[in-house]
Design an enzyme around this catalytic site. Structure first.
Site, short mmCIF file in Angstrom:
data_model
loop_
_atom_site.label_atom_id
_atom_site.label_comp_id
_atom_site.label_asym_id
_atom_site.label_seq_id
_atom_site.Cartn_x
_atom_site.Cartn_y
_atom_site.Cartn_z
N SER A 151 -69.48 17.93 -16.71
CA SER A 151 -70.21 18.96 -17.38
C SER A 151 -69.23 20.06 -18.18
O SER A 151 -69.36 21.25 -17.87
CB SER A 151 -71.03 19.82 -16.38
OG SER A 151 -71.98 18.84 -15.84
N ARG A 166 -62.41 21.32 -24.27
CA ARG A 166 -61.83 22.50 -23.47
C ARG A 166 -62.54 22.51 -22.11
O ARG A 166 -63.67 21.83 -22.04
CB ARG A 166 -62.15 23.61 -24.27
CG ARG A 166 -63.64 24.15 -24.43
CD ARG A 166 -63.78 25.45 -25.29
NE ARG A 166 -63.86 25.21 -26.55
CZ ARG A 166 -64.90 24.79 -27.40
NH1 ARG A 166 -65.99 24.58 -26.70
NH2 ARG A 166 -64.80 24.24 -28.73
N ASP A 204 -74.39 16.91 -17.86
CA ASP A 204 -75.51 17.24 -17.00
C ASP A 204 -76.73 17.24 -17.62
O ASP A 204 -77.72 17.16 -17.14
CB ASP A 204 -75.07 18.24 -15.98
CG ASP A 204 -74.65 19.49 -16.73
OD1 ASP A 204 -74.71 19.61 -17.95
OD2 ASP A 204 -74.32 20.69 -15.85
#
Length: 481
Positions: A151, A166, A204
């Site tokens: 996620s 990132r 997710d």
């Protein structure tokens, strides 16, 4: 009880800054659609734009799928491993184990430290719950298939590969950025001789979409329209939806032609809407938003998330309380800032869970809020202070929910999902904020009706909790062809 006029006036001013008007909503929706279309094209590759990441998931579950699949979920501070038995009738049975991520691994020197830990936990789960099957799964073709919910922003290049863009949510492992997440996990599974193949990489929100699409209809009357969006409102916020393949201009033409030759018409897009409007062209911004962005792990990014998600709501309130103290309006029993309770001076100590208690407190003199603030921050408060704290809490949560409706409205309008006679749309949601924060879903709906979706459109949108989205949905991703 009446509040000191000077204090109430100052608080009213802050609440006014936090108020999301119909004009802000509609400007936000228009800009979201524009940003989404730009992200699907992505010719300028704006690092601050809406990523709109292709997931390579081209099949939405029908609820008739069968089989046993594995899933792993790195969603924040915990790592969950589960096996999902799909029964083929919109229902499933799930076995799972949850493991806390050691704090030192969240900012480890090497990605290998984190991924070795994850692989070991998968191995322990397989040995405990699928030992017999694992012993028969040594060849690549017979390995247990695993869907990996990761996620964090990823540049996904196929169903089973993607590089980290990132970190968010407090993680910061520098040498992991730019690496293939699936390869990292698979290499450590192979080193440990664990017979598992990472067959799909899922965000997710993608999992939430697929899980809701699979389970909708398990209860009579539960399925109302096709599932259009999977959304997370928890520690962070994000959403996914199926987009027409022809509209995803960033996909290579030969790949699009290949998909269409197989009869595929849509692909699920991970919007990464936490990064909506990083340039702050339409999002309302207070001094507290600016201060929180500066101390966050990713300054300048995820500006939408920093106004909407559970990780930041308590921090917004904490900054406001410190500001009111410095202005001499509250907590004046403390002679200097250094004398304030340590937890009030410490970033991220005030959780949105505490705000949820304050939001609905109707006890005499707000005594329940008094206890919650004492337990959370070791902070004694007067009745007057608790009144204004509740007012601010309500305003912070309402702003979050109202802004949260912008991507819903944007996707409903962009996809024309509500066009047609009495057409209805299903939205699956997951996350602590949307599931447990009092009135959050109701406020989302209120804001949705204020957009161009309108009252009539809002009544045809059904927002339902998608249970086990990150586990069941990740497992379902492995079935995409």
């Amino acid at each position: 009880m009446s509040v000191n006029a000077k204090l109430q006036s100052r608080v009213d001013g802050i609440i006014n800054e936090l108020t999301v008007s119909q004009e802000i909503l509609n400007k936000g929706v228009d800009f979201f659609i524009k940003s989404a279309e730009k992200g699907l094209d992505n010719k300028d590759n704006d690092p601050y734009g809406l990523p709109m990441i292709p997931t390579y998931v081209t099949s939405i579950p029908t609820g008739k799928e069968r089989g046993v699949l594995l899933a792993a979920d790195l969603g924040g501070t915990n790592f969950r491993v589960c096996s999902v038995s799909l029964n083929g009738d919109h229902t499933f049975i799930i076995k799972q184990e949850k493991n806390p991520i050691p704090v030192d691994l969240m900012s480890a020197n090497s990605a290998d430290e984190l991924f070795e830990y994850l692989a070991k936990k998968i191995g322990q789960f397989v040995n405990t719950h699928h030992g017999d099957q694992a012993s028969e799964s040594k060849s690549d073709d017979n390995k247990l298939k695993l869907g990996f919910t990761f996620s964090f922003p990823v540049d996904q290049t196929s169903l089973d590969s993607g590089t980290l863009i990132r970190w968010t949510k407090g993680f910061n492992i520098e040498d992991c950025v730019g690496k293939d997440i699936v390869q990292l996990l698979q290499s450590h599974l192979d080193l440990l001789k664990i017979p598992v193949s990472v067959a799909a990489l899922a965000n997710d929100t993608v999992g939430t979409l697929l899980s809701r699409a699979y389970s909708a209809g398990a209860v009579a009357g539960d399925k109302q329209g096709d599932t259009l969006v999977g959304a997370i409102f928890g520690t962070g916020t994000n959403g996914a939806y199926p987009e027409l393949i022809d509209n995803i201009k960033k996909l290579p033409k030969n790949y699009v032609d290949e998909l269409k030759s197989k009869g595929k018409t849509h692909m699920v897009i991970n919007t990464e809407w936490g990064s909506f409007d990083n340039h702050l062209e339409v999002l309302p911004t207070t001094k507290y938003d600016v201060e929180i962005d500066k101390i966050s792990a990713n300054p300048g990014y995820h500006m939408f998330e920093k106004r909407v998600s559970g990780m930041f709501l308590g921090e917004i309130l904490r900054h406001i309380l410190v500001d009111l103290y410095r202005e001499g309006l509250i907590l004046q029993q403390y002679r200097s800032y250094e004398n304030l309770p340590h937890r009030l001076r410490t970033p991220w100590e005030l959780s949105s869970e505490i705000l949820s208690y304050i939001e609905i407190d109707d006890s005499t003199a707000l005594k329940a809020s008094e206890l919650a603030l004492l337990n959370a921050l070791r902070l004694p408060t007067t009745h007057e202070e608790r009144i204004i704290i509740q007012q601010l809490t309500i305003a912070i949560a309402k702003r979050a929910a109202y802004l949260g409706a912008i991507p819903f409205a944007g996707l409903l309008l962009k996809t024309k999902a509500l066009e047609g006679h009495n057409k209805e749309v299903d939205i699956g949601v997951d996350g602590s904020l949307v599931e447990f924060y009092p009135g959050f879903r109701a406020m989302l709906r209120d804001a949705l009706s204020m957009t161009k979706v309108g009252n009539q459109g809002e009544r045809r949108v059904h927002i339902n909790i998608a249970k086990d989205g990150s586990g069941v949905g990740a497992a379902l991703c492995t079935l995409s062809d």
